[in-house]
Motif scaffolding. Structure first.
Motif, short mmCIF file in Angstrom:
data_model
loop_
_atom_site.label_atom_id
_atom_site.label_comp_id
_atom_site.label_asym_id
_atom_site.label_seq_id
_atom_site.Cartn_x
_atom_site.Cartn_y
_atom_site.Cartn_z
N VAL A 170 0.83 -1.20 0.00
CA VAL A 170 0.00 0.00 0.00
C VAL A 170 0.87 1.25 0.00
O VAL A 170 0.62 2.19 -0.77
CB VAL A 170 -0.99 0.01 1.19
N LEU A 171 1.90 1.29 0.84
CA LEU A 171 2.78 2.47 0.87
C LEU A 171 3.44 2.70 -0.49
O LEU A 171 3.49 3.84 -0.97
CB LEU A 171 3.84 2.33 1.96
N GLY A 172 3.93 1.65 -1.10
CA GLY A 172 4.57 1.79 -2.41
C GLY A 172 3.59 2.21 -3.50
O GLY A 172 3.89 3.08 -4.32
N PHE A 173 2.43 1.60 -3.49
CA PHE A 173 1.41 1.91 -4.50
C PHE A 173 1.00 3.38 -4.39
O PHE A 173 0.95 4.11 -5.39
CB PHE A 173 0.20 0.99 -4.34
N VAL A 174 0.72 3.83 -3.17
CA VAL A 174 0.26 5.20 -2.97
C VAL A 174 1.39 6.19 -3.23
O VAL A 174 1.16 7.26 -3.80
CB VAL A 174 -0.35 5.40 -1.57
N ALA A 175 2.61 5.85 -2.86
CA ALA A 175 3.74 6.75 -3.16
C ALA A 175 3.85 6.98 -4.66
O ALA A 175 4.04 8.11 -5.12
CB ALA A 175 5.04 6.16 -2.60
N GLU A 176 3.69 5.90 -5.43
CA GLU A 176 3.73 6.04 -6.89
C GLU A 176 2.57 6.90 -7.38
O GLU A 176 2.74 7.77 -8.23
CB GLU A 176 3.67 4.66 -7.54
N GLU A 177 1.37 6.67 -6.84
CA GLU A 177 0.20 7.49 -7.21
C GLU A 177 0.45 8.96 -6.90
O GLU A 177 0.15 9.84 -7.72
CB GLU A 177 -1.05 7.04 -6.44
N GLN A 178 0.95 9.23 -5.71
CA GLN A 178 1.16 10.62 -5.30
C GLN A 178 2.29 11.28 -6.10
O GLN A 178 2.19 12.45 -6.46
CB GLN A 178 1.40 10.70 -3.80
N ASN A 179 3.34 10.54 -6.39
CA ASN A 179 4.42 11.10 -7.21
C ASN A 179 3.93 11.40 -8.62
O ASN A 179 4.24 12.44 -9.19
CB ASN A 179 5.62 10.14 -7.25
N ARG A 180 3.15 10.48 -9.17
CA ARG A 180 2.61 10.70 -10.51
C ARG A 180 1.68 11.91 -10.53
O ARG A 180 1.73 12.72 -11.45
CB ARG A 180 1.86 9.46 -11.00
N ALA A 181 0.84 12.03 -9.51
CA ALA A 181 -0.09 13.18 -9.43
C ALA A 181 0.69 14.49 -9.38
O ALA A 181 0.28 15.48 -10.00
CB ALA A 181 -1.00 13.04 -8.22
N GLU A 182 1.78 14.51 -8.66
CA GLU A 182 2.61 15.73 -8.58
C GLU A 182 3.23 16.04 -9.94
O GLU A 182 3.28 17.20 -10.37
CB GLU A 182 3.70 15.56 -7.51
N LEU A 183 3.68 15.02 -10.64
CA LEU A 183 4.26 15.23 -11.98
C LEU A 183 3.20 15.71 -12.97
O LEU A 183 3.48 16.53 -13.84
CB LEU A 183 4.94 13.95 -12.48
N VAL A 184 1.98 15.23 -12.83
CA VAL A 184 0.87 15.71 -13.67
C VAL A 184 0.59 17.18 -13.33
O VAL A 184 0.44 18.02 -14.21
CB VAL A 184 -0.40 14.85 -13.48
N ARG A 185 0.56 17.49 -12.02
CA ARG A 185 0.30 18.86 -11.58
C ARG A 185 1.35 19.82 -12.13
O ARG A 185 1.05 20.95 -12.52
CB ARG A 185 0.27 18.93 -10.06
N LEU A 186 2.59 19.37 -12.22
CA LEU A 186 3.68 20.20 -12.74
C LEU A 186 3.73 20.23 -14.26
O LEU A 186 4.54 20.95 -14.84
CB LEU A 186 5.02 19.70 -12.18
N GLY A 187 2.90 19.44 -14.91
CA GLY A 187 2.87 19.41 -16.37
C GLY A 187 3.94 18.53 -17.00
O GLY A 187 4.14 18.58 -18.20
N VAL A 188 4.61 17.72 -16.20
CA VAL A 188 5.66 16.84 -16.70
C VAL A 188 5.06 15.62 -17.38
O VAL A 188 5.58 15.14 -18.38
CB VAL A 188 6.61 16.43 -15.56
N LEU A 189 3.96 15.12 -16.83
CA LEU A 189 3.28 13.96 -17.40
C LEU A 189 1.85 14.33 -17.78
O LEU A 189 1.24 15.19 -17.13
CB LEU A 189 3.22 12.81 -16.38
N PRO A 190 1.31 13.66 -18.79
CA PRO A 190 -0.10 13.89 -19.12
C PRO A 190 -0.99 13.22 -18.08
O PRO A 190 -0.59 12.26 -17.42
CB PRO A 190 -0.26 13.22 -20.49
N ASP A 191 -2.20 13.70 -17.96
CA ASP A 191 -3.15 13.14 -17.00
C ASP A 191 -3.92 12.00 -17.65
O ASP A 191 -5.11 12.08 -17.92
CB ASP A 191 -4.12 14.23 -16.52
N ASP A 192 -3.21 10.91 -17.91
CA ASP A 192 -3.82 9.76 -18.58
C ASP A 192 -3.45 8.46 -17.88
O ASP A 192 -3.14 7.47 -18.51
CB ASP A 192 -3.42 9.71 -20.06
N ALA A 193 -3.49 8.47 -16.56
CA ALA A 193 -3.10 7.30 -15.78
C ALA A 193 -4.07 6.15 -16.03
O ALA A 193 -5.26 6.35 -16.21
CB ALA A 193 -3.07 7.65 -14.30
N PRO A 194 -3.54 4.94 -16.00
CA PRO A 194 -4.41 3.77 -16.11
C PRO A 194 -5.28 3.65 -14.86
O PRO A 194 -5.08 4.37 -13.89
CB PRO A 194 -3.42 2.60 -16.21
N ASP A 195 -6.21 2.75 -14.86
CA ASP A 195 -7.13 2.58 -13.75
C ASP A 195 -6.40 2.10 -12.50
O ASP A 195 -6.17 0.91 -12.32
CB ASP A 195 -8.25 1.61 -14.14
#
Length: 174
Positions: free
Chosen positions: A128-153
């Motif tokens: 759970v910690l690893g999964f959520v850390a990845e989710e939160q890191n990805r969300a931050e990268l989306v917020r910064l415009g580094v990644l598109p907001d097209d995460a899988p389910d």
């Protein structure tokens, strides 16, 4: 105004939500509260102690008797706090006994002997910690415009993972 431990923890949580873990400092908490940094140390001995208090608040959800629901509840609690997985992961490594919510997890694995129940709970927490850390890191990268907001389910992937962990398959390494 007299400062309390509660106000320090609430102020630190506010700074965490606004700035993330990287922006959380005793100086910023003091500034947020309108006091000198030294005033905080009357209520908390260190930033690590403050992080333990924040982590305990993040995990304050009521317990359950189902390991799968416990994983879902843990994920939801971590996602509510900016960098929640990173905060809880740090405190869990630094002072595992400080997080009462995680101490109760082995008892949920009633079909396993105590030693293996502890391992199962540990695997679940790490997942759970690893999964959520990845989710939160990805969300931050989306917020910064580094990644598109097209995460899988993420929900479906998370459910698959907790199902795999809680299915109880155990291979004897001997």
């Amino acid at each position: 105004m007299a400062l309390s431990r509660e106000q320090v923890v609430v102020g630190a949580y506010s700074v965490l939500q606004e700035q993330g873990l990287g922006g959380l400092s005793m100086r910023r908490v003091a500034q947020h509260l309108g006091v000198q940094p030294g005033a905080l140390y009357y209520h908390v001995a260190s930033k690590q102690e403050l992080l333990a208090e924040i982590a305990s608040r993040i995990l304050a959800d009521p317990p359950t008797t189902d390991p799968r629901q416990a994983a879902r509840d843990l994920r939801a609690a971590l996602l509510r706090a900016r960098d929640g997985a990173e905060v809880v992961s740090f405190v869990h490594a630094f002072r595992p006994d400080a997080l009462a919510a995680l101490q109760t997890l082995p008892a949920l694995f009633t079909d396993l002997p105590p030693r293996e129940a502890g391992w199962a709970a540990r695997a679940l927490v790490h997942y759970v910690l690893g999964f959520v850390a990845e989710e939160q890191n990805r969300a931050e990268l989306v917020r910064l415009g580094v990644l598109p907001d097209d995460a899988p389910d993420a929900d479906e992937a998370f459910e698959f993972g907790i199902g795999a962990i809680t299915a109880g398959s155990y291979l004897d390494p001997r």
